[in-house]
Design an enzyme around this catalytic site. Sequence first.
Site, PDB file in Angstrom:
ATOM      1  CG  ASP A  56      -1.985  -1.061   1.165  1.00  0.00           C
ATOM      2  OD1 ASP A  56      -2.338  -1.473   0.047  1.00  0.00           O
ATOM      3  OD2 ASP A  56      -2.444  -1.500   2.232  1.00  0.00           O
ATOM      4  N   GLY A 101      -5.986  -0.630  -2.301  1.00  0.00           N
ATOM      5  CA  GLY A 101      -5.710   0.627  -1.626  1.00  0.00           C
ATOM      6  C   GLY A 101      -6.962   1.142  -0.961  1.00  0.00           C
ATOM      7  CD  GLU A 139      -8.773  -2.647  -1.979  1.00  0.00           C
ATOM      8  OE1 GLU A 139      -9.120  -3.722  -2.479  1.00  0.00           O
ATOM      9  OE2 GLU A 139      -7.940  -2.553  -1.054  1.00  0.00           O
ATOM     10  CG  LEU A 148      -3.564 -12.457  -9.751  1.00  0.00           C
ATOM     11  CD1 LEU A 148      -4.667 -13.068  -8.915  1.00  0.00           C
ATOM     12  CD2 LEU A 148      -4.006 -12.326 -11.200  1.00  0.00           C
ATOM     13  CD  GLN A 149      -3.802  -5.146  -6.614  1.00  0.00           C
ATOM     14  OE1 GLN A 149      -3.559  -4.073  -7.140  1.00  0.00           O
ATOM     15  NE2 GLN A 149      -5.029  -5.528  -6.300  1.00  0.00           N
TER      16      GLN A 149
END
Lengths: 385, 385
Positions: free
Chosen positions: A122, A165, A221, A276-277
């Site tokens: 983040d 985020g 998000e 995934l990220q």
Amino acid sequence: VINQSLVGLIEACMASDRVEGIYGAHRGIQGILDEDFYDLSNELPENLEGVAVTPCAALRSIRKKPTHDDCERVLEVFQAHNVRYFFYIGGNDSAETALILNKVAVAEGYDIRLFHVPKTVDNDLLVTDHCPGYGSAARFVALALMGDNEDNRSLPGIKVDVIMGRDAGWLTAASRLARTREEDGPHLIYVPERVFDMDSFLGDVEDAYKKYGRCLIAVSEGIHDAQGQLIAKSKETDAFGNQQLSGSGALGDQLVSQIKKLGDGLRVRADTFGYLQRSFFGIVSKLDCEEAREVGHAAVRFATEGDAPHGSVVIQRDGEGMNYTPRYELAAIHEVARNTKVLEERYIVGDNGICESFLDYVAPLVGELPHSTRLSAVRVPKKLE
Amino acid sequence: VINQSLVGLIEACMASDRVEGIYGAHRGIQGILDEDFYDLSNELPENLEGVAVTPCAALRSIRKKPTHDDCERVLEVFQAHNVRYFFYIGGNDSAETALILNKVAVAEGYDIRLFHVPKTVDNDLLVTDHCPGYGSAARFVALALMGDNEDNRSLPGIKVDVIMGRDAGWLTAASRLARTREEDGPHLIYVPERVFDMDSFLGDVEDAYKKYGRCLIAVSEGIHDAQGQLIAKSKETDAFGNQQLSGSGALGDQLVSQIKKLGDGLRVRADTFGYLQRSFFGIVSKLDCEEAREVGHAAVRFATEGDAPHGSVVIQRDGEGMNYTPRYELAAIHEVARNTKVLEERYIVGDNGICESFLDYVAPLVGELPHSTRLSAVRVPKKLE
């Protein structure tokens, strides 16, 4: 890259003559409470290198905020094993765990050197210039958007990409790296630092679609309305009753259903990058790996050679551009714990833009990216009507 | 890797003394109807190499099934520009377009050599052993699942990953590559070749969760019930009658809401890989790139040097294992058009497994994968109770 920091810690402890043994707590604070430790003193260097490039906490993870009783138990376990150095890897919640624990240790007069080692995709820790983990996750986001830009160009439509985020738009802002030509997407970028207004959003999407013949949108998000209510939580489209943000396609699907109202037959799609990220195997920034490793080394150096009995390791930049020099310093844990560093105002343009100067910040962290190439595109003169 | 085939076609046409000029139709059949061509005769090799590694159709794409009138118009345009060789890149819908066009050309006596060049991440074309595009998309799926397995291990819960594949489970089956240890996920793999029964599914999830303390599940977007009804439904269909599945998180969210009923407080998440698996920048299989390029070369060879006036290029394997030799042959277009090659029965175990022999098929196409490494994990004896 969390295991790069773990391996950095192990390596540096192995090299220090002040350290007699190295334990790893299984699932963080939970492992200490359960007296569940791995002996890491004899890990072989080759194995450690393998662990370092494996994504996600090798010691496994936990979401747990310790109570005062928990802290008493932790000190009892530390005493039993003569633990005198303690390193806790993670984001602002982990820093808070370290802070709570440290307060009790200080109050009880337990002699320990206790350090928070930063890691969060983040990038929202205070004091530090950037966080280990961010460069690699940002690299994933950039590559995903670069590819999706080609997909959206190849088969035009309106595409929404939902990026992690909750409180800070750092990772979503990294989508800006995909925009190397004026016509490239993402054409619109929405971060939680701005209030999200559905009507303005739909107007902006319509304008961009008219201008580019397509529209690629990056959305955090954590976008929310003026009252601070998450858009993803709105009762309107919470189709399956899910409240969490990642691991659900609800926000993307909700935005799609709104956008589809702009016109019949519009091709509108959403992808939610989800876990995934933060876990994709092999998409890492080289610099991020190196810094994550070095943050581990620095933590042990501060603990075994420095004056400060506790702190949180931070990274500062010397110089600018792709080849800056990272400098490792110490901040007070209470400066880092719990709170969030949001995306800086100077990087945000209007309601839905990230300015070019942000690229100076993010590009070195992400590392060199591939280039998309177009055909030279000479049109053939028409021969018919 | 679609642009590898495009560049293969361009290169081979440049090298052939039978070809006087090279045109690229902008958006496939639509570009022909609009007489909208790029002149590709003078593209520079360096630029072509850049195009080859850029994901998604450089000439851009279309979903359009030509009518008889369309075909008449196409022949008129071909005549005007003296087009005598025609190559159409894509999956079974593109092969159908080529087939329809070829039938009209033959009926009208228009002298043309017309070839379908295979490309589909779905790997569902008949006759060919495998399709260009599949190896790279399968590589993405494998790396995603490998990382997600670590994530699921680090913070245990039940995780659903939704993977592309409306009618065939080839891409979902590639998730099996992530399972290198018995405890590794995906623990359950659901493909559209099997009827999906929600009650059996929930029972299997519960069993796996009990056994492993976590559960990672790979699901094809195309799973359906005994009546053939998709578990995820969408009203939107394209010109070929395909229902929209990707670009929505609906299936994943629906499965999550069902799984959550298994117990209070269960950590259940879903990710839908969506367009990332077909467009992600830089995740490619080296072999897939080489074969995609060579398929373009072979198509021109068949067209300019062979006897067949039309056909679809197929790849066959000589030898086994990682270093097989690909052989390029020609099939009749009608054998390839429209129909789907589903995942072979011999690769499917029960309702939710992919057997190890599938790895012999898929591993060479995907290329070497990184390895996850565990700490040697010697537990420290407890000193307290």
